[in-house]
Design an enzyme around this catalytic site. Structure first.
Site, PDB file in Angstrom:
ATOM      1  N   GLU A 254       0.813  -1.223   0.000  1.00  0.00           N
ATOM      2  CA  GLU A 254       0.000   0.000   0.000  1.00  0.00           C
ATOM      3  C   GLU A 254       0.843   1.267   0.000  1.00  0.00           C
ATOM      4  OE1 GLU A 254      -3.785   2.050   2.375  1.00  0.00           O
ATOM      5  OE2 GLU A 254      -3.088   0.047   2.928  1.00  0.00           O
ATOM      6  N   LYS A 270      -8.803  -1.276   0.986  1.00  0.00           N
ATOM      7  CA  LYS A 270      -9.822  -1.793   1.894  1.00  0.00           C
ATOM      8  C   LYS A 270     -10.493  -2.967   1.197  1.00  0.00           C
ATOM      9  CE  LYS A 270      -9.657   0.033   5.759  1.00  0.00           C
ATOM     10  NZ  LYS A 270      -9.041  -0.924   6.663  1.00  0.00           N
TER      11      LYS A 270
END
Length: 448
Positions: A254, A270
């Site tokens: 990420e 997410k």
């Protein structure tokens, strides 16, 4: 002394080059082992001339405590030492290091009721004299010497000589026993998730990230664990950071914040599914993630939070969602990802962007401050480095930081690993618990 940038001949893989330096204190390796559009460069930082640490109370510069606070010193230093980068390389001068989650918690004015799992500074930034950078797309290695500690021509000659002497590295394939000690019992973790859902029902928050910490005993050397991790679970935002009495082993998928020439990008994750055992199961799990209303709504809430954070410091109208529900593939999991972009206002700096956005919304929740308060109430320890950021700040005003997930901190023979996930009103307790174990899978395998 004038900076020298020189291509290395013959070519050597950058992780092999780093094997020469990985024992030296304050050497770092930002490793894009997953070669995709995100993982274009890998960077080694060598020979720091300026070391800045923050323990939460005192700023220390090159070993000397200062009266000035960390943010003021760093903001001033970056402004007073502007240095244009006229190359395509991501960094030619600047700092590499980390900001822990607890640095962000303290900056937000949120105290913690917990003890620390492990003692390390809240932040370390090293400004490096020399860099070794691989352009993975062009398969070229560049040597960068700034000439602060010794003449740049001598520094380049020394790097070339040292690299030429590096033997081919061999990975340690011995099997190691590991002992995993979680700081939650399963029932306690499920109860904490349930309590977090009650806060959502009561309207305190919409979403929050709930995590547990694992202490792992393994006799495997940190660098050997890193080599195995980058092989079995390549990532675009990984790395190995050697700080002498502790080491950081990272395989993060990420990106938190990229800024170059005032253009900003953040890519919150997410939604997670494990990879399948067969092509059919793999495809089915990918479709399940793509079509999951729970995961899509979870990501959408974080996108709104990140847009709001960026709007505090960006040119009005410049903040855009350029990608909303993309599925990315990794060795052990699928992730659901969005991309938000913006343009920093001309009078502001990387530290203003950090102040507005750190820590990342994907690993806190919304509203952010209330989510962080509930996180501290329900989790069993301070997060420390976990869910902070690793990356670089350049003297030309650029930055690239990850979110510290899929990351082990090694100190005193113990590896510390945080694992967690986003909790919403729709969360299934058992599924959320199992997701944390799935996220630990690659690190645990690397330590065996």
């Amino acid at each position: 002394m004038k900076r020298i940038i020189k291509e290395l001949h013959p070519y050597r893989s950058i992780h092999e080059i780093y094997s020469r330096y990985h024992r030296e204190r304050n050497t770092v390796f930002l490793d894009s082992s997953l070669r995709n559009s995100l993982g274009k460069y890998s960077i080694i930082g060598l020979h720091p001339y300026l070391t800045i640490t923050n323990d939460g109370e005192t700023l220390v510069v090159n070993g000397a405590p200062q009266d000035e606070d960390f943010e003021t010193f760093l903001r001033r230093y970056l402004l007073e030492h502007l240095d244009e980068n006229e190359t395509d390389l991501p960094i030619v001068s600047g700092a590499i290091g980390y900001f822990s989650y607890d640095y962000g918690r303290k900056s937000a004015g949120i105290s913690s009721r917990h003890r620390k799992e492990v003692e390390i500074p809240q932040c370390i930034l090293n400004f490096y004299d020399d860099f070794i950078i691989e352009d993975h797309q062009k398969k070229k290695i560049w040597l960068v010497a700034n000439g602060k500690l010794q003449k740049s021509c001598l520094a380049v000659e020394q790097l070339e000589r040292e690299i030429a002497e590096i033997p081919r590295i061999t990975e340690d394939h011995r099997a190691y026993e590991i002992t995993v000690i979680p700081n939650f019992q399963k029932k306690d973790y499920l109860d904490a998730i349930d309590k977090m859902i009650q806060y959502i029902i009561e309207g305190d928050i919409y979403i929050a990230n709930m995590t547990q910490q694992l202490a792992i005993r393994s006799e495997k050397a940190p660098f050997d664990a890193f080599l195995k991790l980058r092989r079995i679970n390549p990532s675009p935002f990984g790395g190995y950071l050697q700080y002498g009495d502790f080491q950081i082993i990272c395989a993060s998928p990420e990106r938190f914040l990229l800024m170059k020439q005032k253009k900003i990008e953040t890519r919150p994750i997410k939604g997670t599914r494990k990879r399948g055992e067969t092509p059919q199961e793999d495809a089915a799990l990918r479709r399940e993630l793509e079509q999951s209303e729970k995961d899509r709504s979870e990501l959408l809430m974080i996108v709104d939070l990140e847009r709001n954070d960026l709007n505090h410091v960006c040119v009005p109208g410049s903040v855009k969602v350029t990608e909303l529900f993309a599925v990315e593939e990794y060795a052990t999991v699928f992730h659901l990802v969005s991309t938000i972009t913006g343009r920093l206002r001309e009078e502001l700096t990387a530290m203003d962007l950090m102040s507005a956005a750190f820590p990342g919304g994907s690993i806190t929740g919304a509203p952010k401050i209330r989510a962080m308060e509930i996180i501290d109430e329900l989790e069993h320890s301070q997060r420390n480095l976990y869910t902070g950021s690793i990356g670089y700040l350049t003297l030309d005003g650029s930055m690239d930081l990850n979110i510290v997930i899929r990351t082990a901190l090694h100190k005193d023979g113990v590896y510390h690993l945080g694992v967690g996930g986003g909790i919403t009103f729709e969360s299934d307790l058992e599924f959320e618990y199992e997701e944390t174990l799935q996220k630990a899978k690659a690190i645990l395998e690397a330590l065996t």
